[in-house]
Write a protein that holds these residues in place. Sequence first.
Motif, PDB file in Angstrom:
ATOM      1  N   VAL A 217       5.108  -3.386   3.675  1.00 30.56           N
ATOM      2  CA  VAL A 217       4.284  -2.181   3.602  1.00 30.56           C
ATOM      3  C   VAL A 217       2.919  -2.432   4.229  1.00 30.56           C
ATOM      4  N   ALA A 218       2.326  -3.590   3.935  1.00 35.15           N
ATOM      5  CA  ALA A 218       1.017  -3.927   4.502  1.00 35.15           C
ATOM      6  C   ALA A 218       1.093  -4.053   6.026  1.00 35.15           C
TER       7      ALA A 218
ATOM      8  N   LYS B  52       0.444   1.131  11.829  1.00 39.36           N
ATOM      9  CA  LYS B  52       0.228   2.576  11.941  1.00 39.36           C
ATOM     10  C   LYS B  52      -1.250   2.902  12.117  1.00 39.36           C
ATOM     11  N   ARG B  53      -2.097   2.236  11.349  1.00 37.75           N
ATOM     12  CA  ARG B  53      -3.543   2.497  11.452  1.00 37.75           C
ATOM     13  C   ARG B  53      -4.062   2.159  12.841  1.00 37.75           C
TER      14      ARG B  53
ATOM     15  N   GLY C 282       3.345  -2.623   8.041  1.00 38.91           N
ATOM     16  CA  GLY C 282       3.557  -1.295   8.619  1.00 38.91           C
ATOM     17  C   GLY C 282       2.315  -0.432   8.572  1.00 38.91           C
ATOM     18  N   ALA C 283       1.557  -0.513   7.477  1.00 38.94           N
ATOM     19  CA  ALA C 283       0.335   0.286   7.360  1.00 38.94           C
ATOM     20  C   ALA C 283      -0.703  -0.146   8.387  1.00 38.94           C
ATOM     21  N   THR C 284      -0.802  -1.449   8.619  1.00 37.15           N
ATOM     22  CA  THR C 284      -1.763  -1.944   9.616  1.00 37.15           C
ATOM     23  C   THR C 284      -1.358  -1.519  11.020  1.00 37.15           C
TER      24      THR C 284
ATOM     25  N   THR D  68      -8.448  -8.561   1.309  1.00 40.96           N
ATOM     26  CA  THR D  68      -7.199  -8.008   0.809  1.00 40.96           C
ATOM     27  C   THR D  68      -6.315  -9.120   0.245  1.00 40.96           C
TER      28      THR D  68
ATOM     29  N   GLY E  70       2.432  -2.312  -2.824  1.00 40.55           N
ATOM     30  CA  GLY E  70       3.194  -2.530  -1.608  1.00 40.55           C
ATOM     31  C   GLY E  70       3.395  -3.995  -1.330  1.00 40.55           C
TER      32      GLY E  70
END
Length: 247
Positions: A27-28, A34-35, A30-32, A111, A23
């Motif tokens: 992507v990173a 969302k989490r 958006g994932a953060t 990360t 990603g």
Amino acid sequence: MAVTERMTTEAADVDTPSVEPQGGLGVAFGATVKRDLVLLLRRRSEVMNPLVFFAIVITLFPIGISPDPELLATIAPGLLWVAALLAALLSLDSLFRADYDDGSLEQLLLTPQPLALLSLAKVAVHWLLTGLPLALMAPVLGIMLALPAGSYAVLALSLALGSASLSLIGAIGAALTVGLSRGGVLLSLLVLPLYIPVLIFGAGAVQAAILGDGVTAHLAILGALLAVALIFAPWAIAASLRISING
């Protein structure tokens, strides 16, 4: 013949390297987001506390000061902004606290994605669940303070811009104090002086709307403050987190 084809297929599988999807920054981010949204919505009390505090403070002032509409309209801009500022400050201590306690914050530092970007994602979630609801609630509570109807849009817009700056600035203090067991008081001392310019121009925009003066200059300065905070605050937050975790 079948054995030969099978051996050829297996050889091709061995020679072809497996490609794992990687990603990008989007992507990173958006994932953060969302989490953190999922985790905070599971802890609804942390989301509701600033909003309830904001509503209670605004409700008590007409009772404690005076029901006179002219007096309330005079103090309404500063009162609404100070109450919103304190409500946003109330939720800052828990911005990184849960991740620090369960070890997730240390994993963020490891990360390959920039820590500044991931920190910005966490601040965006804080604004979405604290700053934006406060901006939407403020015009409703302004009715209780006899705020003129023509200033409601300016109040909501100024709070939306200003609360984003408050979240970014406050996140720096939250990152610096995340390793302290009782860092709430120190957090307030660190960030409150930095909040003063946002408070001045935010309340000034509402006051100008009440008096019928131009509000463009105040909103432009709030936007400029937000732009400066967006540029520098994520890097300051990342550096503060490294200091707090690595000593």
